[in-house]
Scaffold this motif. Structure first.
Motif, PDB file in Angstrom:
ATOM      1  N   THR A 157      29.840  43.931  39.329  1.00 52.22           N
ATOM      2  CA  THR A 157      30.953  43.010  39.129  1.00 52.22           C
ATOM      3  C   THR A 157      31.036  42.053  40.305  1.00 52.22           C
ATOM      4  O   THR A 157      30.576  42.351  41.409  1.00 52.22           O
ATOM      5  CB  THR A 157      32.283  43.774  39.001  1.00 52.22           C
ATOM      6  N   VAL A 158      31.650  40.909  40.045  1.00 55.63           N
ATOM      7  CA  VAL A 158      31.844  39.891  41.076  1.00 55.63           C
ATOM      8  C   VAL A 158      33.295  39.938  41.540  1.00 55.63           C
ATOM      9  O   VAL A 158      34.215  39.948  40.719  1.00 55.63           O
ATOM     10  CB  VAL A 158      31.501  38.492  40.536  1.00 55.63           C
ATOM     11  N   THR A 159      33.521  39.978  42.828  1.00 55.60           N
ATOM     12  CA  THR A 159      34.869  39.987  43.383  1.00 55.60           C
ATOM     13  C   THR A 159      35.399  38.563  43.517  1.00 55.60           C
ATOM     14  O   THR A 159      34.667  37.588  43.318  1.00 55.60           O
ATOM     15  CB  THR A 159      34.884  40.677  44.755  1.00 55.60           C
ATOM     16  N   LYS A 160      36.672  38.461  43.861  1.00 51.22           N
ATOM     17  CA  LYS A 160      37.275  37.143  44.040  1.00 51.22           C
ATOM     18  C   LYS A 160      36.593  36.378  45.167  1.00 51.22           C
ATOM     19  O   LYS A 160      36.352  35.167  45.057  1.00 51.22           O
ATOM     20  CB  LYS A 160      38.771  37.293  44.329  1.00 51.22           C
ATOM     21  N   GLU A 161      36.271  37.077  46.252  1.00 53.22           N
ATOM     22  CA  GLU A 161      35.612  36.429  47.387  1.00 53.22           C
ATOM     23  C   GLU A 161      34.216  35.948  47.000  1.00 53.22           C
ATOM     24  O   GLU A 161      33.786  34.861  47.398  1.00 53.22           O
ATOM     25  CB  GLU A 161      35.541  37.390  48.571  1.00 53.22           C
ATOM     26  N   LYS A 182      46.078  38.660  34.260  1.00 57.10           N
ATOM     27  CA  LYS A 182      44.622  38.781  34.234  1.00 57.10           C
ATOM     28  C   LYS A 182      44.018  37.461  34.674  1.00 57.10           C
ATOM     29  O   LYS A 182      44.266  36.421  34.067  1.00 57.10           O
ATOM     30  CB  LYS A 182      44.137  39.149  32.831  1.00 57.10           C
ATOM     31  N   GLY A 183      43.249  37.506  35.740  1.00 57.75           N
ATOM     32  CA  GLY A 183      42.661  36.291  36.285  1.00 57.75           C
ATOM     33  C   GLY A 183      41.323  35.964  35.664  1.00 57.75           C
ATOM     34  O   GLY A 183      40.748  36.738  34.887  1.00 57.75           O
ATOM     35  N   ILE A 184      40.800  34.817  36.034  1.00 55.97           N
ATOM     36  CA  ILE A 184      39.528  34.360  35.493  1.00 55.97           C
ATOM     37  C   ILE A 184      38.381  35.251  35.959  1.00 55.97           C
ATOM     38  O   ILE A 184      37.415  35.464  35.229  1.00 55.97           O
ATOM     39  CB  ILE A 184      39.295  32.895  35.896  1.00 55.97           C
ATOM     40  N   VAL A 185      38.475  35.824  37.157  1.00 61.85           N
ATOM     41  CA  VAL A 185      37.400  36.678  37.667  1.00 61.85           C
ATOM     42  C   VAL A 185      37.230  37.910  36.800  1.00 61.85           C
ATOM     43  O   VAL A 185      36.105  38.298  36.454  1.00 61.85           O
ATOM     44  CB  VAL A 185      37.685  37.078  39.133  1.00 61.85           C
ATOM     45  N   ASP A 186      38.309  38.556  36.420  1.00 66.52           N
ATOM     46  CA  ASP A 186      38.217  39.737  35.555  1.00 66.52           C
ATOM     47  C   ASP A 186      37.914  39.359  34.112  1.00 66.52           C
ATOM     48  O   ASP A 186      37.184  40.063  33.416  1.00 66.52           O
ATOM     49  CB  ASP A 186      39.528  40.527  35.604  1.00 66.52           C
ATOM     50  N   GLU A 187      38.476  38.276  33.659  1.00 69.71           N
ATOM     51  CA  GLU A 187      38.334  37.895  32.260  1.00 69.71           C
ATOM     52  C   GLU A 187      36.924  37.413  31.933  1.00 69.71           C
ATOM     53  O   GLU A 187      36.416  37.644  30.832  1.00 69.71           O
ATOM     54  CB  GLU A 187      39.351  36.808  31.925  1.00 69.71           C
ATOM     55  N   HIS A 188      36.286  36.736  32.870  1.00 72.48           N
ATOM     56  CA  HIS A 188      34.953  36.168  32.624  1.00 72.48           C
ATOM     57  C   HIS A 188      33.980  36.619  33.713  1.00 72.48           C
ATOM     58  O   HIS A 188      33.220  35.815  34.243  1.00 72.48           O
ATOM     59  CB  HIS A 188      35.032  34.643  32.583  1.00 72.48           C
ATOM     60  N   ASN A 189      33.973  37.913  34.024  1.00 67.69           N
ATOM     61  CA  ASN A 189      33.141  38.403  35.115  1.00 67.69           C
ATOM     62  C   ASN A 189      31.656  38.283  34.817  1.00 67.69           C
ATOM     63  O   ASN A 189      30.854  38.021  35.726  1.00 67.69           O
ATOM     64  CB  ASN A 189      33.500  39.863  35.432  1.00 67.69           C
ATOM     65  N   LEU A 205      44.990  31.765  39.482  1.00 66.91           N
ATOM     66  CA  LEU A 205      43.780  31.443  38.740  1.00 66.91           C
ATOM     67  C   LEU A 205      42.747  32.566  38.820  1.00 66.91           C
ATOM     68  O   LEU A 205      42.192  32.985  37.793  1.00 66.91           O
ATOM     69  CB  LEU A 205      43.166  30.146  39.280  1.00 66.91           C
ATOM     70  N   LEU A 206      42.478  33.055  40.009  1.00 62.26           N
ATOM     71  CA  LEU A 206      41.382  34.001  40.186  1.00 62.26           C
ATOM     72  C   LEU A 206      41.780  35.435  39.861  1.00 62.26           C
ATOM     73  O   LEU A 206      41.042  36.156  39.187  1.00 62.26           O
ATOM     74  CB  LEU A 206      40.860  33.914  41.618  1.00 62.26           C
ATOM     75  N   ALA A 207      42.948  35.870  40.351  1.00 64.37           N
ATOM     76  CA  ALA A 207      43.372  37.261  40.156  1.00 64.37           C
ATOM     77  C   ALA A 207      44.382  37.431  39.035  1.00 64.37           C
ATOM     78  O   ALA A 207      44.611  38.547  38.569  1.00 64.37           O
ATOM     79  CB  ALA A 207      43.944  37.818  41.463  1.00 64.37           C
ATOM     80  N   ALA A 233      26.213  33.189  37.389  1.00 61.79           N
ATOM     81  CA  ALA A 233      26.213  32.064  38.332  1.00 61.79           C
ATOM     82  C   ALA A 233      26.031  32.547  39.771  1.00 61.79           C
ATOM     83  O   ALA A 233      25.308  31.932  40.565  1.00 61.79           O
ATOM     84  CB  ALA A 233      27.513  31.277  38.195  1.00 61.79           C
ATOM     85  N   TYR A 234      26.676  33.665  40.103  1.00 64.25           N
ATOM     86  CA  TYR A 234      26.587  34.180  41.472  1.00 64.25           C
ATOM     87  C   TYR A 234      25.181  34.687  41.778  1.00 64.25           C
ATOM     88  O   TYR A 234      24.620  34.407  42.845  1.00 64.25           O
ATOM     89  CB  TYR A 234      27.604  35.296  41.660  1.00 64.25           C
ATOM     90  N   LEU A 235      24.594  35.436  40.848  1.00 61.59           N
ATOM     91  CA  LEU A 235      23.261  35.985  41.080  1.00 61.59           C
ATOM     92  C   LEU A 235      22.206  34.885  41.115  1.00 61.59           C
ATOM     93  O   LEU A 235      21.226  34.983  41.853  1.00 61.59           O
ATOM     94  CB  LEU A 235      22.932  37.004  39.992  1.00 61.59           C
TER      95      LEU A 235
END
Length: 410
Positions: free
Chosen positions: A33-37, A173-180, A105-107, A186-188
């Motif tokens: 999973t991707v964290t907010k940071e 529910k933030g965007i990070v959890d909703e669209h992880n 937005l994020l969390a 994108a992160y990888l």
């Protein structure tokens, strides 16, 4: 499995196309999973959050009083000063609103403690959502909760709560959890590109030797190979006779890295309802207007309703309300808005004070409808005609019939 079969299997593997996900796994950078940071390390995510939070934070918040249809701005209320200037905390009002929107937005949760002395608000204190936990009751109808911060318990009305996609009004529910999953791709992809840059673009692979290498030659080859991938100081490795390098990845996928980055950036922008052109600096007027209407205005409404719920006294609700001043934000649309009101006033189906009420302006106290002297007014029920220019009234039933030779205009 014999060596011949293993060789055939490897040749088949070598021929097929390697996906980007396989390249990422081969690089050893897979994450669950991707964290907010981590999400904020993605340029498109950071850009969208920055644009949205800055846009909202720069807008002033006014307190209005609606009394018998007469709207006036309340200037001397400390809550207005706390929301626009000094929160009496280490964060100023701009930073306060910006952090709330970022967490929203994020969390999915933005929290601020309302410091009161009896019924008077003294200060507003932003609280990072990672330090907040919520203890909810089990009743699905009559919901109630307590807010816990570092072990201390507070009532829910002591906090300003800005929640996204919430079902209880306290947690969202933030965007990070909703669209992880989307953010993980994108992160990888970004991490994989970083590894390619650190290794100078060198690809992973293996060495094949026709004859067995001596321990000394094998150790020297390992050291040289490690230096090649560790930094960019070693650019050349000399392979002795009988040693070949075999790539373990396909170049076809790596050539699509830029295309994948553009696609990922566009997909991330959709998550935030931000036009891609706004991030690239070439947004059109229509795209910017859609950004304001579809992205910013819903957030402003969520912020306003939260302020009206938690920052107003029960005795003030229904008469007082908080609202953002969006005149600067909607400058492009104000001209169209004013022209619409101009048509409404000119044609007499709205009064001046009705327009000023909708714009949150102080009323003039005039209940007149603007009429031109050139207009002739006809009452369809009484069939009376009034001419303001001559101040005369006549009735169609009493008008003389036209004589022969007169011209009758239809």
């Amino acid at each position: 499995m014999g060596w011949i079969q293993r060789f055939k299997t490897w040749r088949e593997y070598e021929k097929r196309a390697v996906t980007l996900e396989e390249l990422i796994l081969q690089a050893g950078i897979g994450v669950d999973t991707v964290t907010k940071e981590q999400a904020l390390n993605i340029p498109s995510v950071a850009g969208c959050v920055e644009i949205i939070s800055n846009t909202v934070a720069m807008l002033p918040i006014n307190l209005y009083k609606d009394e018998n249809g007469q709207v006036s701005i309340v200037d001397n209320d400390i809550r207005v000063s706390l929301l626009n200037d000094d929160t009496k905390d280490t964060l100023n009002a701009y930073q306060f609103k910006k952090q709330l929107i970022e967490d929203y937005l994020l969390a999915g949760n933005g929290y601020a403690y309302i410091n009161k002395d009896r019924n008077k608000v003294k200060s507003l204190h932003y609280v990072d959502e990672v330090n907040v936990s919520v203890n909810k009751n089990v009743d699905p109808i009559f919901k109630s909760c307590d807010v816990l911060v570092n072990g201390a318990t507070y009532r829910d009305f002591e906090f300003l709560k800005l929640t996204r996609k919430t079902k209880d009004g306290v947690t969202g529910k933030g965007i990070v959890d909703e669209h992880n999953d989307m953010l993980s791709v994108a992160y990888l992809t970004m991490k994989y590109e970083k590894i390619l840059l650190k290794t100078g673009g060198n690809k992973k692979g293996f060495l094949k030797a026709k004859a067995k290498l001596s321990p000394e030659a094998l150790e020297a080859l390992k050291t040289a190979w490690n230096n090649l991938y560790k930094d960019n100081t070693e650019n050349v490795i000399v392979l002795n006779d009988g040693v070949d390098f075999q790539e373990a990845s396909s170049t076809s996928v790596e050539m699509q890295m830029n295309e994948n980055k553009r696609t990922n950036s566009a997909e991330v922008s959709k998550l935030f309802s931000v036009p891609v052109g706004l991030l690239e600096g070439n947004v059109t007027d229509d795209q910017y207007k859609n950004f304001i209407k579809l992205c910013i205005l819903p957030i402003l409404k969520a912020f306003e309703t939260s302020l009206n719920k938690d920052l107003l006294l029960e005795s003030e609700k229904g008469q007082y309300y908080f609202a953002f001043d969006t005149r600067e934000l909607l400058k492009g649309d104000i001209e169209k808005l004013y022209r619409a009101y101009e048509i409404a006033i000119k044609n007499g189906f709205m009064q001046w004070d009705e327009v000023r009420y909708e714009l949150n302006y102080r009323p003039y106290g005039l209940n007149f409808i603007k009429l031109g002297l050139q207009d002739v007014l006809y009452n369809v029920e009484t069939k009376e005609i009034y001419t303001p220019n001559t101040n005369k009234t006549s009735n169609l039933n009493n008008l003389p019939a036209p004589e022969r030779g007169d011209i009758v205009e239809n």
